[in-house]
Write a protein that holds these residues in place. Structure first.
Motif, mmCIF file in Angstrom:
data_model
loop_
_atom_site.group_PDB
_atom_site.id
_atom_site.type_symbol
_atom_site.label_atom_id
_atom_site.label_comp_id
_atom_site.label_asym_id
_atom_site.label_seq_id
_atom_site.Cartn_x
_atom_site.Cartn_y
_atom_site.Cartn_z
ATOM 1 N N LEU A 8 0.827 -1.200 0.000
ATOM 2 C CA LEU A 8 0.000 0.000 0.000
ATOM 3 C C LEU A 8 0.865 1.254 0.000
ATOM 4 N N SER A 76 -5.286 -4.205 -16.887
ATOM 5 C CA SER A 76 -4.450 -5.327 -16.435
ATOM 6 C C SER A 76 -3.026 -5.238 -16.972
ATOM 7 N N ASN A 80 -0.358 -3.832 -11.571
ATOM 8 C CA ASN A 80 -0.563 -5.102 -10.895
ATOM 9 C C ASN A 80 -0.455 -4.841 -9.402
ATOM 10 N N LEU A 81 -1.488 -5.202 -8.657
ATOM 11 C CA LEU A 81 -1.469 -5.068 -7.211
ATOM 12 C C LEU A 81 -1.061 -6.411 -6.627
ATOM 13 N N ASP A 82 0.218 -6.529 -6.302
ATOM 14 C CA ASP A 82 0.799 -7.795 -5.849
ATOM 15 C C ASP A 82 0.843 -7.831 -4.317
ATOM 16 N N GLY A 84 -2.211 -8.048 -0.697
ATOM 17 C CA GLY A 84 -3.606 -8.170 -0.291
ATOM 18 C C GLY A 84 -4.192 -9.502 -0.712
ATOM 19 N N LYS A 87 -8.717 -8.368 -4.500
ATOM 20 C CA LYS A 87 -8.925 -7.060 -5.125
ATOM 21 C C LYS A 87 -10.336 -7.081 -5.703
ATOM 22 N N ASN A 89 -13.752 -5.011 -7.306
ATOM 23 C CA ASN A 89 -14.343 -3.832 -7.932
ATOM 24 C C ASN A 89 -15.356 -3.272 -6.942
ATOM 25 N N TYR A 90 -15.109 -2.062 -6.467
ATOM 26 C CA TYR A 90 -15.935 -1.461 -5.431
ATOM 27 C C TYR A 90 -16.879 -0.400 -5.998
ATOM 28 N N VAL A 147 -11.196 0.390 -6.207
ATOM 29 C CA VAL A 147 -10.782 -0.989 -5.986
ATOM 30 C C VAL A 147 -10.589 -1.177 -4.488
ATOM 31 N N VAL A 149 -8.940 -3.314 -1.713
ATOM 32 C CA VAL A 149 -7.897 -4.315 -1.482
ATOM 33 C C VAL A 149 -8.126 -4.830 -0.070
#
Length: 151
Positions: A8, A76, A80-82, A84, A87, A89-90, A147, A149
């Motif tokens: 984060l 994509s 890339n959230l590597d 958590g 992930k 969709n909020y 998003v 996490v």
């Protein structure tokens, strides 16, 4: 150009930085027709090639929501959230479609992290996507997405 974030703190450090553009995707009539079938939106400006070619845009155009729905695919290749556990969709804060997407257009996107907020469920990232059709004067879609996490 792609970025991998491992924490984060990495995401917070990137607030305000534009990432991309990423690889492009050509929007063909088959994709537009399939989206029309999936959503039930068969408006002639999307699916009637002959009538749309004689219409206000000179060609069939993609649905705005089709363009919006491509953000996960286009995004994509950008980040890339590597970290958590999940992930999710909020939602979206704001979505606009400043310019039509004629059939045959090549779309690409950029993304900018604009905010990171803590919530009881995890961190909520606000990501501003700008989707552009090659050669267009204005973006096809500008969307501020959220998003979550978790974990």
């Amino acid at each position: 150009m792609s970025r991998t974030f491992t924490s984060l703190d990495d995401v917070r450090a990137a607030i305000g930085e534009e990432i991309g553009p990423g690889p492009s995707l050509v929007i063909d009539q088959d994709r537009i027709n399939q989206f029309a079938d999936a959503t039930g939106d068969h408006q002639w400006i999307h699916v009637d090639v002959e009538k749309a070619t004689a219409g206000p845009f000179g060609a069939p155009i993609a649905h705005g929501y089709l363009t919006l729905s491509l953000i996960p695919f286009l995004g994509s290749s950008l980040l890339n959230l590597d970290f958590g556990a999940a992930k999710i969709n909020y939602g979206a804060n704001k979505v606009r479609f400043p310019s039509p997407v004629p059939v045959g257009s090549s779309l690409s996107a950029t993304v900018t992290v604009t905010d990171v907020a803590e919530s009881p469920a995890g961190a909520v990232l606000t990501l501003k996507y700008v989707v552009t059709a090659e050669g267009a004067a204005k973006p096809a879609c500008v969307a501020e997405t959220l998003v979550l996490v978790a974990g």
